[in-house]
Design a protein around this motif. Sequence first.
Motif, PDB file in Angstrom:
ATOM      1  N   PHE A   1       0.816  -1.214   0.000  1.00 53.54           N
ATOM      2  CA  PHE A   1       0.000   0.000   0.000  1.00 53.54           C
ATOM      3  C   PHE A   1       0.851   1.266   0.000  1.00 53.54           C
ATOM      4  O   PHE A   1       0.319   2.373  -0.129  1.00 53.54           O
ATOM      5  CB  PHE A   1      -0.930  -0.001   1.217  1.00 53.54           C
ATOM      6  N   GLY A   2       2.173   1.093   0.168  1.00 52.14           N
ATOM      7  CA  GLY A   2       3.069   2.248   0.167  1.00 52.14           C
ATOM      8  C   GLY A   2       2.704   3.261   1.222  1.00 52.14           C
ATOM      9  O   GLY A   2       2.516   2.926   2.386  1.00 52.14           O
ATOM     10  N   LYS A   3       2.562   4.510   0.816  1.00 53.01           N
ATOM     11  CA  LYS A   3       2.256   5.585   1.765  1.00 53.01           C
ATOM     12  C   LYS A   3       0.752   5.771   1.989  1.00 53.01           C
ATOM     13  O   LYS A   3       0.351   6.635   2.778  1.00 53.01           O
ATOM     14  CB  LYS A   3       2.880   6.901   1.278  1.00 53.01           C
ATOM     15  N   ASP A   4      -0.048   4.963   1.315  1.00 46.91           N
ATOM     16  CA  ASP A   4      -1.496   5.089   1.467  1.00 46.91           C
ATOM     17  C   ASP A   4      -1.936   4.293   2.696  1.00 46.91           C
ATOM     18  O   ASP A   4      -2.462   3.180   2.607  1.00 46.91           O
ATOM     19  CB  ASP A   4      -2.209   4.585   0.213  1.00 46.91           C
ATOM     20  N   ARG A   5      -1.693   4.875   3.862  1.00 43.99           N
ATOM     21  CA  ARG A   5      -1.971   4.188   5.120  1.00 43.99           C
ATOM     22  C   ARG A   5      -3.451   3.872   5.283  1.00 43.99           C
ATOM     23  O   ARG A   5      -3.839   2.820   5.794  1.00 43.99           O
ATOM     24  CB  ARG A   5      -1.474   5.033   6.298  1.00 43.99           C
ATOM     25  N   GLU A   6      -4.300   4.801   4.829  1.00 43.44           N
ATOM     26  CA  GLU A   6      -5.734   4.595   5.015  1.00 43.44           C
ATOM     27  C   GLU A   6      -6.247   3.434   4.171  1.00 43.44           C
ATOM     28  O   GLU A   6      -7.141   2.691   4.608  1.00 43.44           O
ATOM     29  CB  GLU A   6      -6.501   5.874   4.696  1.00 43.44           C
ATOM     30  N   ALA A   7      -5.689   3.243   2.979  1.00 40.53           N
ATOM     31  CA  ALA A   7      -6.115   2.125   2.131  1.00 40.53           C
ATOM     32  C   ALA A   7      -5.794   0.798   2.810  1.00 40.53           C
ATOM     33  O   ALA A   7      -6.609  -0.137   2.797  1.00 40.53           O
ATOM     34  CB  ALA A   7      -5.434   2.203   0.769  1.00 40.53           C
ATOM     35  N   PHE A   8      -4.620   0.722   3.424  1.00 40.06           N
ATOM     36  CA  PHE A   8      -4.257  -0.485   4.183  1.00 40.06           C
ATOM     37  C   PHE A   8      -5.231  -0.693   5.343  1.00 40.06           C
ATOM     38  O   PHE A   8      -5.716  -1.804   5.578  1.00 40.06           O
ATOM     39  CB  PHE A   8      -2.828  -0.348   4.716  1.00 40.06           C
ATOM     40  N   GLU A   9      -5.537   0.385   6.040  1.00 39.58           N
ATOM     41  CA  GLU A   9      -6.412   0.285   7.204  1.00 39.58           C
ATOM     42  C   GLU A   9      -7.853  -0.066   6.828  1.00 39.58           C
ATOM     43  O   GLU A   9      -8.551  -0.731   7.598  1.00 39.58           O
ATOM     44  CB  GLU A   9      -6.366   1.588   8.002  1.00 39.58           C
ATOM     45  N   ARG A  10      -8.301   0.367   5.653  1.00 36.75           N
ATOM     46  CA  ARG A  10      -9.646  -0.008   5.205  1.00 36.75           C
ATOM     47  C   ARG A  10      -9.734  -1.523   5.016  1.00 36.75           C
ATOM     48  O   ARG A  10     -10.733  -2.153   5.381  1.00 36.75           O
ATOM     49  CB  ARG A  10     -10.006   0.730   3.910  1.00 36.75           C
ATOM     50  N   LYS A  11      -8.681  -2.103   4.447  1.00 35.96           N
ATOM     51  CA  LYS A  11      -8.642  -3.555   4.286  1.00 35.96           C
ATOM     52  C   LYS A  11      -8.609  -4.233   5.655  1.00 35.96           C
ATOM     53  O   LYS A  11      -9.303  -5.235   5.879  1.00 35.96           O
ATOM     54  CB  LYS A  11      -7.395  -3.939   3.474  1.00 35.96           C
TER      55      LYS A  11
END
Length: 218
Positions: free
Chosen positions: A64-74
Amino acid sequence: MEKRRVAILISGRGSNMTALIEAAKAEDFPAGIVLVISNIAGAGGLTKAAESGIETATIESKPFGKDREAFERKLHETLVAHNIELVCLAGFLRLLTPWFVTRWDGRMLNIHPALLPSYRGLHTHERALADGVKIHGATVHFVVPEMDSGPIIMQGAVAVLDGDTPETLAARVLGVEHRIYPDALRLVAGGGTRIENGQCKTEASGSPDDTLISPAII
């Protein structure tokens, strides 16, 4: 007794995870560990959890790289899919965004190797020794957006010895962590805590003599 469904988030060997799993095996423990998630593939704690018959999952954060929120949504989707009620962070090496933290407000616990609010962040044992403190320890707290700042649920302390190194001090503090994290989860899952004005209140009592003095003059 219906047990609260708990997920543990790890990144490594999961020693605190193991302490929680062992404690939760007791029939009277008000929580059940039903899921262990790692953000790093091959984390040692995943094998330990699987050996205890607990479902495991890996949601790698690196892609997810720097997209922390995308990781957290998963991550959030996975927790919801498993009907998780409480989350315990156990060596989870990620700074969580306000987006995720607010969704688990009052339902996510973390353990920190220091007596908060002292020594937030990293290298707690080195900093405590550099300051010459006589008492050090660990804290279980609810997670809030600001790092290591949520309402304190439980703390445990050890005496700091003159000959201590960061390693020897860390080992004794880790022993305290393994005691207080299961106790704190028992307290929260059993409905023994409430949040008032940003502080965690409980009817539980302190240690038998309510004191820890260091150094002790015998």
